[in-house]
Design a protein around this motif. Structure first.
Motif, PDB file in Angstrom:
ATOM      1  N   GLN A 248       0.810  -1.212   0.000  1.00  0.00           N
ATOM      2  CA  GLN A 248       0.000   0.000   0.000  1.00  0.00           C
ATOM      3  C   GLN A 248       0.849   1.271   0.000  1.00  0.00           C
ATOM      4  OE1 GLN A 248      -3.343  -0.379  -0.258  1.00  0.00           O
ATOM      5  NE2 GLN A 248      -2.900  -2.599  -0.275  1.00  0.00           N
ATOM      6  N   GLY A 249       2.156   1.089  -0.085  1.00  0.00           N
ATOM      7  CA  GLY A 249       3.041   2.238  -0.121  1.00  0.00           C
ATOM      8  C   GLY A 249       3.391   2.792   1.250  1.00  0.00           C
ATOM      9  N   ARG A 250       2.994   2.082   2.292  1.00  0.00           N
ATOM     10  CA  ARG A 250       3.310   2.538   3.648  1.00  0.00           C
ATOM     11  C   ARG A 250       4.726   2.106   4.037  1.00  0.00           C
ATOM     12  NH1 ARG A 250      -2.314   0.171   5.938  1.00  0.00           N
ATOM     13  NH2 ARG A 250      -1.385  -1.565   4.776  1.00  0.00           N
ATOM     14  N   VAL A 251       5.443   2.998   4.689  1.00  0.00           N
ATOM     15  CA  VAL A 251       6.836   2.720   5.054  1.00  0.00           C
ATOM     16  C   VAL A 251       6.884   1.687   6.180  1.00  0.00           C
ATOM     17  CG1 VAL A 251       8.966   3.681   6.006  1.00  0.00           C
ATOM     18  CG2 VAL A 251       7.604   5.011   4.355  1.00  0.00           C
ATOM     19  N   GLU A 252       7.652   0.600   5.945  1.00  0.00           N
ATOM     20  CA  GLU A 252       7.834  -0.432   6.965  1.00  0.00           C
ATOM     21  C   GLU A 252       9.190  -0.305   7.651  1.00  0.00           C
ATOM     22  OE1 GLU A 252       7.207  -4.237   5.140  1.00  0.00           O
ATOM     23  OE2 GLU A 252       5.050  -4.160   5.487  1.00  0.00           O
ATOM     24  N   GLN A 253      10.206   0.003   6.866  1.00  0.00           N
ATOM     25  CA  GLN A 253      11.550   0.170   7.407  1.00  0.00           C
ATOM     26  C   GLN A 253      12.235   1.324   6.702  1.00  0.00           C
ATOM     27  OE1 GLN A 253      12.784  -1.439   9.982  1.00  0.00           O
ATOM     28  NE2 GLN A 253      11.160  -2.956  10.198  1.00  0.00           N
ATOM     29  N   ARG A 254      13.090   2.012   7.473  1.00  0.00           N
ATOM     30  CA  ARG A 254      13.830   3.132   6.900  1.00  0.00           C
ATOM     31  C   ARG A 254      15.227   3.155   7.523  1.00  0.00           C
ATOM     32  NH1 ARG A 254      11.699   7.899   4.844  1.00  0.00           N
ATOM     33  NH2 ARG A 254       9.709   7.439   5.846  1.00  0.00           N
ATOM     34  N   TRP A 255      16.254   3.223   6.668  1.00  0.00           N
ATOM     35  CA  TRP A 255      17.628   3.273   7.170  1.00  0.00           C
ATOM     36  C   TRP A 255      18.368   4.430   6.496  1.00  0.00           C
ATOM     37  CZ3 TRP A 255      15.968  -1.587   5.061  1.00  0.00           C
ATOM     38  CH2 TRP A 255      15.547  -2.508   6.037  1.00  0.00           C
ATOM     39  N   ASN A 256      19.149   5.139   7.303  1.00  0.00           N
ATOM     40  CA  ASN A 256      19.936   6.252   6.775  1.00  0.00           C
ATOM     41  C   ASN A 256      21.440   6.015   6.900  1.00  0.00           C
ATOM     42  OD1 ASN A 256      17.924   8.477   6.050  1.00  0.00           O
ATOM     43  ND2 ASN A 256      17.254   7.884   8.111  1.00  0.00           N
ATOM     44  N   SER A 257      21.808   4.872   7.494  1.00  0.00           N
ATOM     45  CA  SER A 257      23.232   4.581   7.658  1.00  0.00           C
ATOM     46  C   SER A 257      23.436   3.073   7.707  1.00  0.00           C
ATOM     47  CB  SER A 257      23.768   5.224   8.942  1.00  0.00           C
ATOM     48  OG  SER A 257      23.219   4.578  10.081  1.00  0.00           O
ATOM     49  N   VAL A 258      24.681   2.673   7.491  1.00  0.00           N
ATOM     50  CA  VAL A 258      25.026   1.255   7.572  1.00  0.00           C
ATOM     51  C   VAL A 258      24.816   0.745   8.994  1.00  0.00           C
ATOM     52  CG1 VAL A 258      26.910  -0.415   7.379  1.00  0.00           C
ATOM     53  CG2 VAL A 258      26.653   1.372   5.648  1.00  0.00           C
ATOM     54  N   ASP A 259      25.124   1.583   9.995  1.00  0.00           N
ATOM     55  CA  ASP A 259      24.941   1.167  11.392  1.00  0.00           C
ATOM     56  C   ASP A 259      23.484   0.853  11.681  1.00  0.00           C
ATOM     57  OD1 ASP A 259      27.610   1.390  11.941  1.00  0.00           O
ATOM     58  OD2 ASP A 259      27.478   3.398  12.836  1.00  0.00           O
ATOM     59  N   GLU A 260      22.583   1.682  11.181  1.00  0.00           N
ATOM     60  CA  GLU A 260      21.152   1.430  11.384  1.00  0.00           C
ATOM     61  C   GLU A 260      20.724   0.120  10.713  1.00  0.00           C
ATOM     62  OE1 GLU A 260      18.841   4.689  10.019  1.00  0.00           O
ATOM     63  OE2 GLU A 260      19.511   6.074  11.586  1.00  0.00           O
ATOM     64  N   PHE A 261      21.254  -0.112   9.513  1.00  0.00           N
ATOM     65  CA  PHE A 261      20.895  -1.318   8.761  1.00  0.00           C
ATOM     66  C   PHE A 261      21.366  -2.580   9.501  1.00  0.00           C
ATOM     67  CE2 PHE A 261      22.056  -4.468   5.429  1.00  0.00           C
ATOM     68  CZ  PHE A 261      20.772  -4.744   4.976  1.00  0.00           C
ATOM     69  N   PHE A 262      22.621  -2.559   9.957  1.00  0.00           N
ATOM     70  CA  PHE A 262      23.147  -3.738  10.655  1.00  0.00           C
ATOM     71  C   PHE A 262      22.483  -3.925  12.023  1.00  0.00           C
ATOM     72  CE2 PHE A 262      26.925  -3.576   7.769  1.00  0.00           C
ATOM     73  CZ  PHE A 262      26.741  -4.843   7.236  1.00  0.00           C
ATOM     74  N   ARG A 263      22.081  -2.819  12.642  1.00  0.00           N
ATOM     75  CA  ARG A 263      21.356  -2.948  13.909  1.00  0.00           C
ATOM     76  C   ARG A 263      20.030  -3.663  13.679  1.00  0.00           C
ATOM     77  NH1 ARG A 263      17.655   0.014  17.098  1.00  0.00           N
ATOM     78  NH2 ARG A 263      18.015  -0.298  19.337  1.00  0.00           N
ATOM     79  N   TYR A 264      19.380  -3.361  12.564  1.00  0.00           N
ATOM     80  CA  TYR A 264      18.129  -4.034  12.222  1.00  0.00           C
ATOM     81  C   TYR A 264      18.370  -5.536  11.968  1.00  0.00           C
ATOM     82  CZ  TYR A 264      14.421  -5.771   9.173  1.00  0.00           C
ATOM     83  OH  TYR A 264      13.436  -6.538   8.603  1.00  0.00           O
ATOM     84  N   ILE A 265      19.444  -5.839  11.231  1.00  0.00           N
ATOM     85  CA  ILE A 265      19.774  -7.238  10.936  1.00  0.00           C
ATOM     86  C   ILE A 265      20.055  -8.001  12.236  1.00  0.00           C
ATOM     87  CG2 ILE A 265      21.420  -8.779   9.823  1.00  0.00           C
ATOM     88  CD1 ILE A 265      19.560  -7.373   7.869  1.00  0.00           C
ATOM     89  N   ASP A 266      20.833  -7.370  13.115  1.00  0.00           N
ATOM     90  CA  ASP A 266      21.164  -8.016  14.388  1.00  0.00           C
ATOM     91  C   ASP A 266      19.919  -8.262  15.231  1.00  0.00           C
ATOM     92  OD1 ASP A 266      23.834  -8.086  13.790  1.00  0.00           O
ATOM     93  OD2 ASP A 266      24.346  -6.263  14.903  1.00  0.00           O
ATOM     94  N   ARG A 267      19.026  -7.276  15.281  1.00  0.00           N
ATOM     95  CA  ARG A 267      17.807  -7.428  16.074  1.00  0.00           C
ATOM     96  C   ARG A 267      16.928  -8.546  15.521  1.00  0.00           C
ATOM     97  NH1 ARG A 267      15.844  -3.129  19.232  1.00  0.00           N
ATOM     98  NH2 ARG A 267      13.749  -3.425  18.402  1.00  0.00           N
ATOM     99  N   ARG A 268      16.810  -8.606  14.198  1.00  0.00           N
ATOM    100  CA  ARG A 268      15.988  -9.652  13.595  1.00  0.00           C
ATOM    101  C   ARG A 268      16.594 -11.035  13.868  1.00  0.00           C
ATOM    102  NH1 ARG A 268      14.858  -9.888   7.189  1.00  0.00           N
ATOM    103  NH2 ARG A 268      17.053 -10.526   7.230  1.00  0.00           N
ATOM    104  N   GLU A 269      17.917 -11.113  13.805  1.00  0.00           N
ATOM    105  CA  GLU A 269      18.602 -12.376  14.071  1.00  0.00           C
ATOM    106  C   GLU A 269      18.401 -12.809  15.515  1.00  0.00           C
ATOM    107  OE1 GLU A 269      23.177 -13.285  14.712  1.00  0.00           O
ATOM    108  OE2 GLU A 269      22.725 -12.887  12.595  1.00  0.00           O
ATOM    109  N   GLU A 270      18.448 -11.818  16.444  1.00  0.00           N
ATOM    110  CA  GLU A 270      18.256 -12.140  17.852  1.00  0.00           C
ATOM    111  C   GLU A 270      16.842 -12.631  18.133  1.00  0.00           C
ATOM    112  OE1 GLU A 270      21.465  -8.791  19.429  1.00  0.00           O
ATOM    113  OE2 GLU A 270      19.307  -8.436  19.581  1.00  0.00           O
ATOM    114  N   VAL A 271      15.862 -12.099  17.403  1.00  0.00           N
ATOM    115  CA  VAL A 271      14.476 -12.528  17.598  1.00  0.00           C
ATOM    116  C   VAL A 271      14.257 -13.929  17.012  1.00  0.00           C
ATOM    117  CG1 VAL A 271      12.080 -12.096  16.954  1.00  0.00           C
ATOM    118  CG2 VAL A 271      13.534 -10.204  17.694  1.00  0.00           C
ATOM    119  N   GLN A 272      14.760 -14.133  15.808  1.00  0.00           N
ATOM    120  CA  GLN A 272      14.527 -15.400  15.121  1.00  0.00           C
ATOM    121  C   GLN A 272      15.488 -16.491  15.585  1.00  0.00           C
ATOM    122  OE1 GLN A 272      14.867 -14.342  11.003  1.00  0.00           O
ATOM    123  NE2 GLN A 272      12.774 -13.490  10.894  1.00  0.00           N
TER     124      GLN A 272
END
Length: 276
Positions: A248-272
């Motif tokens: 629907q064009g709604r923003v789900e994720q937004r990253w402005n830096s590599v640190d933000e992106f890897f923090r998201y990856i790490d968090r998802r890995e920790e959950v899963q």
């Protein structure tokens, strides 16, 4: 008919009290646990008045007939355990001390369950060998303390050893090596500028399962991830914003830096996790 209290219950309670008294005599912090789960005590070592981060568990056994458990050479107690219990304790980070109290002599004998011979190979009915010279006296308490510290520090020791080994191999082979034992990744740089990546442990198991689900090889899965991930990282390094939207064009994720992106990856890995 009123309930009865068997002698075995009395012996078990006295045994627990005797073991608790010995540990508390050292000013160690002893907490009783729900005994239905196997571990009776949680003990934190205190040095002087300093409460340390070093802890161990204790399972207490009491018996009025220690002779039935003695080995033929008379040097050990061969105490019976179900094999799954020894395998279960083998996975504990903290030591698990098994303490056996003899109601006739009032001596307490001990051993650390993880130090049993091949706990992973324990059968349905197994035994823990407890040397009869392992008494819960001043010497025994000192040994339990030092073995507890050694077990807690093994990660630091292994990390230091791995670092030395990597540095030495880099010098001998003339290559760069990146080793992450917790992540399960080993990357060896080639002299021509390329690199070879090897995965192991839980990460390798997860890759195998995920690749099987997708009907591809683990190598293809890694290559596909790199082909997608590297352009993303390059864009973020160039200062671009990365936005993921739904249908629907709604923003789900937004990253402005590599640190933000890897923090998201790490968090998802920790959950899963990699155990699923």
């Amino acid at each position: 008919m009123p309930p009865k209290r068997p002698q075995s219950h009395k012996v078990a309670d006295i045994a627990l009290g005797c073991v608790v008294e010995v540990f508390r005599s050292q000013n160690w912090i002893v907490e009783e646990m729900n005994r239905d789960y196997g571990e009776d005590l949680h003990v934190r070592i205190v040095k002087g008045e300093v409460v340390t981060p070093y802890v161990f568990y204790v399972q207490v056994k009491g018996t009025g007939s220690l002779s039935r458990y003695r080995t033929k050479d008379g040097k050990c107690i061969k105490y019976p355990f179900e094999g799954w219990r020894l395998r279960y304790w083998a996975d504990f980070w903290e030591p698990v001390v098994v303490a056996v109290w003899d109601s006739l002599t009032r001596e307490i004998y001990w051993e650390i369950a993880q130090d049993a011979e091949d706990p992973e190979g324990a059968t349905r009915r197994s035994h823990l060998l407890i040397p009869l010279d392992n008494k819960l006296d001043a010497q025994g308490l000192a040994r339990i303390k030092n073995r507890t510290l050694k077990r807690h520090r093994r990660f630091e020791n292994e990390k230091a050893g791995a670092s030395v080994l990597v540095e030495r191999l880099e010098e001998l082979l003339g290559v760069s090596i990146s080793y992450d034992p917790q992540g399960g990744i080993l990357i060896v740089g080639d002299p021509d500028g390329g690199a070879t990546m090897t995965v192991f442990g839980k990460y390798a198991e997860w890759l195998e399962r995920r690749a099987s689900e997708l009907g591809i090889t683990p190598d293809d899965l890694v290559n596909d991830a790199l082909s997608v991930g590297l352009p993303v990282i390059e864009s973020l390094l160039d200062g671009k914003e990365l936005v993921i939207t739904d249908s629907q064009g709604r923003v789900e994720q937004r990253w402005n830096s590599v640190d933000e992106f890897f923090r998201y990856i790490d968090r998802r890995e920790e959950v899963q996790g990699f155990d699923d």
